[in-house]
Design an enzyme around this catalytic site. Structure first.
Site, short mmCIF file in Angstrom:
data_model
loop_
_atom_site.label_atom_id
_atom_site.label_comp_id
_atom_site.label_asym_id
_atom_site.label_seq_id
_atom_site.Cartn_x
_atom_site.Cartn_y
_atom_site.Cartn_z
N GLY A 114 0.82 -1.21 0.00
CA GLY A 114 0.00 0.00 0.00
C GLY A 114 0.85 1.26 0.00
N SER A 115 0.38 2.27 0.70
CA SER A 115 0.99 3.60 0.63
C SER A 115 2.40 3.70 1.19
CB SER A 115 0.10 4.62 1.36
OG SER A 115 -1.14 4.73 0.70
N THR A 116 2.86 2.66 1.91
CA THR A 116 4.25 2.69 2.39
C THR A 116 5.23 2.66 1.21
OG1 THR A 116 4.26 0.28 2.64
CG2 THR A 116 3.73 1.60 4.60
N GLY B 256 -4.51 2.62 0.17
CA GLY B 256 -3.50 2.45 -0.86
C GLY B 256 -2.16 2.35 -0.18
#
Length: 457
Positions: free
Chosen positions: A176-178, A457
């Site tokens: 996701g957003s990481t 996300g």
């Protein structure tokens, strides 16, 4: 069967053995054996692993370093009489080699705190599972690694396949957003953007082919720094599609995604980074915010060393390192410093992870909230919540990555579920390791009860 010897029962307790011998049954004898005992029980189970009844390593360090730990039996030539008794040593063919000691990089105090806080978080969020990794930000040494569910290696009856899984290494998930900082970093590196470049993200969605990319809310005009701070999928996707697919793939590849970390653990997963020549535009867009790519938690934690070491990817190690560790250059020091500023913004009010703030220390990091893949489809209400961060920002010493699998108590954003675990473990570790503060004690900026800034996300 004409056997002269057979085990009736092994590893029985001394009291029982004593009672049996008092019966004086002909042909029954005792054979004394050593037995492994693991004083850290479940706290270090997934790191140490365990041996079988013959002292053969089955999991973890016990298995990964079996040959080193076990040593090597010697061989000698002897003469025996007709009763099989040795009457003369003829020659020593090969001397025995004793097993060697291993000095692990694990800090038992940090390990204990990481396990305790992960356990609290999994219970509080009614989660299916969870993992946490603590790295030395400069050397890549693993200071703590733990998973839940766990097991007690001293109680073999408690061990099931589900509890055995060293999830931080062998389970992969969509980060996701990481992953957004890596997309932005390469765009900065090749001169496509700087931290002040503005992108229009209204109306909170963007059509790419037949698919629609969405933000949690309409964020309007955002600078690149704000795209990271507020975790905009639309903004990140627009940045990604300004890049050549090969350029983006090379960034992910050089950051260690899609490849083993070579930690030495058995069964380690490499994750999936698909070839760039097969990416469609929508796939390149969604990959920029961590969908369509898979990673282990250890890989993800290691990747963040490029931000903490001035642009170099460090190798990870479970063994204590006594020499300076060389890394592989991925981005410039200037790009790494610029990213650190953006990641620090994400932990302040207005960012997705204000719950990561720590009194007396500057912290930086990135949340992730990804829908789980189930049978090839994204499940509507099943999430992986993550947070990866580091501190102190002025001289990064520790990286902590947290993953909570399927939180089901109402909260699911990474900033609400995983960031508080980072906060508690990092706070303890910084003090345990006597790392000096780099901010005033009153640096934590409180925030009012506004709706949570989320990221999907």
């Amino acid at each position: 069967e004409n056997r002269r010897f057979v085990y009736l029962k092994r590893h029985i307790v001394p009291d029982t053995a004593e009672k049996i011998m008092k019966l004086k049954i002909r042909g029954i004898h005792l054979l004394y054996e050593s037995k492994r005992y693991y004083p850290e029980s479940e706290f270090a189970a997934h790191v140490l692993g365990f041996t079988d009844i013959n002292d053969e390593g089955q999991e973890g360090v016990e298995r990964g370093w079996q040959d080193l730990l076990a040593g090597e039996l010697g061989r000698r030539r002897v003469l025996k009489d007709n009763k099989g008794q040795i009457i003369e040593d003829v020659e020593n063919i090969r001397p025995p080699k004793p097993g060697q000691d291993l000095v692990l990089s694990i800090d038992r105090r940090v390990q204990y705190r990481a396990h305790a806080e992960l356990k609290n978080a999994v219970l509080e969020n009614r989660a299916k599972a969870g993992s946490i990794v603590v790295l030395d930000a400069q050397t890549g040494e693993i200071l703590a690694l733990t998973n839940l569910p766990a097991y007690n290696p001293n109680r073999r009856s408690s061990i099931t396949n589900e509890r055995l899984r060293n999830r931080a290494l062998i389970d992969t998930f969509e980060p996701g957003s990481t992953l957004k900082p890596f997309t932005v970093a390469i765009a900065m590196e090749v001169g496509k953007v700087n931290s002040n470049t503005v992108f229009q993200t209204a109306p909170g969605m963007w059509q790419v082919g037949r698919k629609t990319i969405r933000d949690v809310s309409n964020k309007g005009d955002l600078t690149v720094a704000q795209i990271i701070q507020q975790s905009s999928n639309v903004g990140t996707a627009k940045i990604a599609l300004s890049l050549e697919p090969q350029t983006m793939w090379e960034m992910f590849n050089r950051s260690g995604f899609g490849a083993l970390t070579n930690s030495g653990f058995p069964g380690e997963a490499s994750g999936i980074l698909r070839p760039y020549n097969k990416w469609r535009p929508i796939e390149q867009a969604t990959m920029s915010y961590g969908h369509g790519i898979s990673t282990s938690l250890l890989q993800l934690a290691r990747a963040y060393t490029i931000f903490t070491s001035g642009g170099e990817l460090k190798p990870v190690s479970l063994l204590k390192q006594n020499m300076p560790v060389m890394g592989q250059r991925v981005i410039s020091r200037d790009t790494a410093m610029a990213m650190n500023e953006m990641l620090e913004m994400a932990t302040k009010p207005g960012g997705t992870a204000p719950l990561a703030q720590i009194s007396g220390y500057r912290v930086a990091g990135k949340t992730g909230t990804a829908h789980k893949l189930v049978d090839g489809n994204y499940a509507n209400k099943r999430y992986i919540s993550t947070f990866v961060g580091f501190a102190p920002v002025s001289n990064p010493r520790l990286i902590i990555a947290v993953m909570i699998d399927e939180p089901s108590a109402g909260k699911y954003f990474g900033g609400a579920v995983a960031a508080p675990v980072f906060n508690k473990v990092m706070s303890s570790a910084l003090r345990i390791l006597n790392i000096p503060p780099d901010a005033p004690a009153n640096n934590v900026i409180t925030f009012t009860a506004t709706p949570e800034i989320g990221d999907e996300g």
